[in-house]
Design a protein around this motif. Structure first.
Motif, mmCIF file in Angstrom:
data_model
loop_
_atom_site.group_PDB
_atom_site.id
_atom_site.type_symbol
_atom_site.label_atom_id
_atom_site.label_comp_id
_atom_site.label_asym_id
_atom_site.label_seq_id
_atom_site.Cartn_x
_atom_site.Cartn_y
_atom_site.Cartn_z
ATOM 1 N N TRP A 239 -8.108 7.724 6.701
ATOM 2 C CA TRP A 239 -7.299 7.577 5.488
ATOM 3 C C TRP A 239 -5.843 7.791 5.855
ATOM 4 O O TRP A 239 -5.507 8.640 6.684
ATOM 5 C CB TRP A 239 -7.725 8.587 4.426
ATOM 6 N N CYS B 263 0.808 -1.222 0.000
ATOM 7 C CA CYS B 263 0.000 0.000 0.000
ATOM 8 C C CYS B 263 0.844 1.277 0.000
ATOM 9 O O CYS B 263 0.284 2.375 0.026
ATOM 10 C CB CYS B 263 -0.917 0.011 1.223
ATOM 11 N N TRP C 4 -1.614 7.551 4.081
ATOM 12 C CA TRP C 4 -0.736 7.484 2.910
ATOM 13 C C TRP C 4 0.621 6.966 3.406
ATOM 14 O O TRP C 4 1.463 7.743 3.845
ATOM 15 C CB TRP C 4 -0.601 8.873 2.298
ATOM 16 N N THR D 101 -7.204 -1.444 4.019
ATOM 17 C CA THR D 101 -7.428 -1.725 2.605
ATOM 18 C C THR D 101 -6.830 -0.587 1.788
ATOM 19 O O THR D 101 -6.818 0.558 2.223
ATOM 20 C CB THR D 101 -8.935 -1.909 2.279
ATOM 21 N N CYS D 102 -6.283 -0.942 0.612
ATOM 22 C CA CYS D 102 -5.718 0.096 -0.265
ATOM 23 C C CYS D 102 -6.067 -0.212 -1.710
ATOM 24 O O CYS D 102 -6.569 -1.262 -2.016
ATOM 25 C CB CYS D 102 -4.199 0.181 -0.111
ATOM 26 N N ARG E 162 -0.019 4.898 -1.665
ATOM 27 C CA ARG E 162 -1.393 4.724 -2.157
ATOM 28 C C ARG E 162 -2.355 5.120 -1.041
ATOM 29 O O ARG E 162 -2.044 4.974 0.139
ATOM 30 C CB ARG E 162 -1.641 3.254 -2.529
ATOM 31 N N PHE E 163 -3.537 5.609 -1.422
ATOM 32 C CA PHE E 163 -4.557 5.886 -0.417
ATOM 33 C C PHE E 163 -4.918 4.576 0.264
ATOM 34 O O PHE E 163 -5.272 3.598 -0.398
ATOM 35 C CB PHE E 163 -5.801 6.512 -1.043
ATOM 36 N N THR E 164 -4.811 4.555 1.568
ATOM 37 C CA THR E 164 -5.040 3.350 2.367
ATOM 38 C C THR E 164 -5.999 3.704 3.492
ATOM 39 O O THR E 164 -5.803 4.709 4.170
ATOM 40 C CB THR E 164 -3.707 2.843 2.963
ATOM 41 N N TYR E 165 -7.017 2.888 3.679
ATOM 42 C CA TYR E 165 -7.935 3.132 4.781
ATOM 43 C C TYR E 165 -7.587 2.173 5.904
ATOM 44 O O TYR E 165 -7.426 0.976 5.672
ATOM 45 C CB TYR E 165 -9.395 2.952 4.353
#
Length: 110
Positions: A74, A58, A76, A109-110, A61-64
């Motif tokens: 969120w 991830c 990064w 999750t990403c 990347r935008f990762t929650y």
């Protein structure tokens, strides 16, 4: 490992490998407007921490992230270590640099 900040650009230094120095900056845009659906609970109920190899995919990347205890946000990621991840957390208005122990993360999750 240490970092320093100059004019809103943060630099990470791995003392053992000076050739990998590079500026680390926050994303230039806000994350997606909506929270992604939470993944199904893992069948490995005894798992105590997120695997560094899993969250490494991830990077940048935008990762929650869903934290143990209920907080979610969120993120990064820009660095993944053996026991922690660091990067930029979205406050709702801006990105703020932070570090998180992998044992504090419930799911991502990403």
């Amino acid at each position: 490992m240490y970092y320093e900040e100059h004019e809103h650009i943060e630099y990470h230094y791995d003392i053992g490998d000076q050739s990998r120095q590079q500026p680390v900056t926050a994303p230039t845009s806000s994350p997606p407007a909506s929270e992604p659906p939470r993944p199904q609970q893992s069948a490995q109920a005894g798992l105590q921490a997120v695997d560094p190899g899993a969250i490494r995919r991830c990077m940048y990347r935008f990762t929650y992230i869903w934290m143990r205890g209920g907080n979610s946000f969120w993120f990064w990621p820009v660095f993944v270590g053996r026991t922690s991840v660091s990067g930029f957390r979205w406050t709702g208005r801006r990105w703020v640099y932070t570090g998180i122990g992998l044992n504090r993360i419930d799911m991502f999750t990403c």
